[in-house]
Design an enzyme around this catalytic site. Structure first.
Site, PDB file in Angstrom:
ATOM      1  N   SER A   1      25.637 -44.110   0.451  1.00 36.13           N
ATOM      2  CA  SER A   1      26.252 -45.441   0.274  1.00 36.13           C
ATOM      3  C   SER A   1      27.488 -45.227  -0.591  1.00 36.13           C
ATOM      4  CB  SER A   1      25.259 -46.354  -0.457  1.00 36.13           C
ATOM      5  OG  SER A   1      25.887 -47.532  -0.932  1.00 36.13           O
TER       6      SER A   1
ATOM      7  N   TYR B   1      19.031 -48.178  -7.090  1.00 37.21           N
ATOM      8  CA  TYR B   1      19.713 -47.887  -5.819  1.00 37.21           C
ATOM      9  C   TYR B   1      20.865 -46.891  -6.030  1.00 37.21           C
ATOM     10  CZ  TYR B   1      21.680 -48.852  -1.171  1.00 37.21           C
ATOM     11  OH  TYR B   1      22.142 -48.735   0.123  1.00 37.21           O
TER      12      TYR B   1
HETATM   13  N1  LIG Z   1      23.444 -52.569   4.769  1.00 32.56           N
HETATM   14  C1  LIG Z   1      24.222 -52.038   3.852  1.00 32.56           C
HETATM   15  O1  LIG Z   1      25.058 -52.731   3.274  1.00 32.56           O
HETATM   16  C2  LIG Z   1      24.119 -50.577   3.520  1.00 32.56           C
HETATM   17  C3  LIG Z   1      25.200 -49.987   2.845  1.00 32.56           C
HETATM   18  C4  LIG Z   1      25.103 -48.635   2.507  1.00 32.56           C
HETATM   19  C5  LIG Z   1      23.973 -47.900   2.846  1.00 32.56           C
HETATM   20  N2  LIG Z   1      22.945 -48.525   3.507  1.00 32.56           N
HETATM   21  C6  LIG Z   1      21.767 -47.728   3.822  1.00 32.56           C
HETATM   22  O2  LIG Z   1      21.545 -47.777   5.211  1.00 32.56           O
HETATM   23  C7  LIG Z   1      20.170 -47.504   5.485  1.00 32.56           C
HETATM   24  C8  LIG Z   1      19.669 -48.490   6.515  1.00 32.56           C
HETATM   25  O3  LIG Z   1      19.722 -49.790   5.934  1.00 32.56           O
HETATM   26  P1  LIG Z   1      19.989 -51.151   6.754  1.00 32.56           P
HETATM   27  O4  LIG Z   1      21.182 -51.768   6.185  1.00 32.56           O
HETATM   28  O5  LIG Z   1      19.905 -50.891   8.203  1.00 32.56           O
HETATM   29  O6  LIG Z   1      18.757 -51.993   6.186  1.00 32.56           O
HETATM   30  P2  LIG Z   1      17.444 -52.515   6.930  1.00 32.56           P
HETATM   31  O7  LIG Z   1      16.623 -53.109   5.854  1.00 32.56           O
HETATM   32  O8  LIG Z   1      17.838 -53.339   8.098  1.00 32.56           O
HETATM   33  O9  LIG Z   1      16.765 -51.162   7.471  1.00 32.56           O
HETATM   34  C9  LIG Z   1      16.027 -50.281   6.658  1.00 32.56           C
HETATM   35  C10 LIG Z   1      14.781 -49.880   7.422  1.00 32.56           C
HETATM   36  O10 LIG Z   1      14.058 -48.895   6.674  1.00 32.56           O
HETATM   37  C11 LIG Z   1      12.667 -49.164   6.847  1.00 32.56           C
HETATM   38  N3  LIG Z   1      11.881 -48.601   5.745  1.00 32.56           N
HETATM   39  C12 LIG Z   1      11.908 -48.943   4.452  1.00 32.56           C
HETATM   40  N4  LIG Z   1      10.988 -48.243   3.782  1.00 32.56           N
HETATM   41  C13 LIG Z   1      10.364 -47.431   4.672  1.00 32.56           C
HETATM   42  C14 LIG Z   1       9.309 -46.484   4.562  1.00 32.56           C
HETATM   43  N5  LIG Z   1       8.730 -46.214   3.392  1.00 32.56           N
HETATM   44  N6  LIG Z   1       8.925 -45.833   5.689  1.00 32.56           N
HETATM   45  C15 LIG Z   1       9.507 -46.107   6.877  1.00 32.56           C
HETATM   46  N7  LIG Z   1      10.506 -47.001   7.027  1.00 32.56           N
HETATM   47  C16 LIG Z   1      10.920 -47.668   5.935  1.00 32.56           C
HETATM   48  C17 LIG Z   1      12.588 -50.695   6.846  1.00 32.56           C
HETATM   49  O11 LIG Z   1      11.374 -51.156   7.425  1.00 32.56           O
HETATM   50  C18 LIG Z   1      13.832 -51.068   7.640  1.00 32.56           C
HETATM   51  O12 LIG Z   1      13.546 -51.235   9.020  1.00 32.56           O
HETATM   52  C19 LIG Z   1      19.448 -47.575   4.133  1.00 32.56           C
HETATM   53  O13 LIG Z   1      19.172 -46.274   3.656  1.00 32.56           O
HETATM   54  C20 LIG Z   1      20.472 -48.257   3.239  1.00 32.56           C
HETATM   55  O14 LIG Z   1      20.318 -47.907   1.890  1.00 32.56           O
HETATM   56  C21 LIG Z   1      22.999 -49.839   3.857  1.00 32.56           C
END
Ligand SMILES: NC(=O)c1ccc[n+]([C@@H]2O[C@H](COP(=O)([O-])OP(=O)(O)OC[C@H]3O[C@@H](n4cnc5c(N)ncnc54)[C@H](O)[C@@H]3O)[C@@H](O)[C@H]2O)c1
Length: 257
Positions: A144, A157
């Site tokens: 991130s 985070y």
């Molecule tokens: N959305 C943003 O703004 C953003 C920005 C930077 C980085 N990210 C990173 O992107 C990645 C995906 O996030 P997203 O935005 O799609 O969010 P999201 O919440 O839509 O997806 C995250 C997924 O991870 C799954 N998950 C969580 N804990 C788990 C576990 N213990 N075992 C299996 N699955 C698990 C959740 O069920 C969910 O489906 C994450 O690592 C997040 O930190 C997101």
């Protein structure tokens, strides 16, 4: 769409989430067969349906990525169903608490480190050798912009995403001798449910105000879309990125420029 992943098998954790699902559809449309892993069983089935609508083939595995036995189970499912693994998008993650550092709840800190750091390491530990056994491939970890700078109220985070960049660099140096490139992507806010949690965590009374403020801090004036992250992940996973290893790519509309 080019078929850069024809014949390739790619495992995606967090496959039910916004970015994981967009990546699944992108890889499927480029010919990959997929293993989609997530805790959220029902939502994972919707990702499978979208992959199939894109003409792709996937298997789903409901697993908690923080547990070694479950990581071994999803890796084994990939080998059993498709014969091996060529690519790995180490993407599952959680936001954790939104709170000043001194008030940050201990259990939230432990959980965010377990999902965002330990599980990323377990994925590298188990899936890395499976890719080596295929003669090489690529891994993309999701960090991130919070892996590259501090953000108030997000101690867990931010610490976890800095650790993802560190793990990426270690794995890149260790794995390349066996033909596995390892890179990280570092997105700014992306339109998924996670960012909605951030907005309402920062300002429960007026999340829209937080959205306006966070967007104003991005030179492009908006959040990113999951499909935009998926395009970068696909590039890093592809042979076009053959000399890219150990990098932490920002995808942030210029936020860190
Ligand atoms: N959305 C943003 O703004 C953003 C920005 C930077 C980085 N990210 C990173 O992107 C990645 C995906 O996030 P997203 O935005 O799609 O969010 P999201 O919440 O839509 O997806 C995250 C997924 O991870 C799954 N998950 C969580 N804990 C788990 C576990 N213990 N075992 C299996 N699955 C698990 C959740 O069920 C969910 O489906 C994450 O690592 C997040 O930190 C997101």
């Amino acid at each position: 769409m080019d078929k850069r992943f024809e014949g390739k098998v790619i495992v995606i954790t967090g496959g039910a989430g916004g970015i994981g699902r967009a990546a699944a559809v992108r890889f499927a449309s480029e010919g990959a067969r997929l293993v989609l892993v997530d805790l959220a069983a029902a939502v994972l089935e919707e990702s499978l349906a979208q992959v199939e609508r894109a003409g792709g083939e996937a298997v789903t595995v409901v697993a908690d990525v923080t547990r070694l036995g479950e990581v071994e189970r999803y890796a084994a499912a990939a080998v059993e169903r498709f014969g091996g693994i060529d690519g790995f998008f180490n993407n599952a993650g959680i936001l954790g608490a939104v709170s000043p550092l001194v008030d940050y709840p201990e259990e939230a800190f432990d959980r965010v480190l377990a999902v965002n750091v330990k599980a990323v390491w377990l994925g590298l530990k188990v899936v890395g050798p499976a890719i080596m056994a295929r003669g090489g491939g690529a891994i993309v970890n999701i960090a991130s912009v919070a892996g590259l700078r501090g953000s108030p109220n997000l101690a867990g985070y931010v610490a976890s995403k800095h650790a993802v960049v560190g793990l990426t660099r270690v794995a890149a140096r260790e794995f390349i001798a066996r033909g596995v490139r390892v890179n990280a992507v570092c997105p700014a806010p992306i339109e998924t449910s996670m960012v909605e949690g951030l907005e309402s965590g920062l300002n429960p009374d007026d999340p829209a105000l937080m959205r306006a403020r966070m967007s104003a801090n991005i030179p492009m004036g908006r959040y990113g879309r999951p499909e935009e992250v998926a395009a970068l992940v696909a590039f890093l996973m592809s042979a076009e990125a053959s000399y890219v290893n150990g990098a932490a790519y920002t995808i942030d509309g210029g936020a860190l420029a």
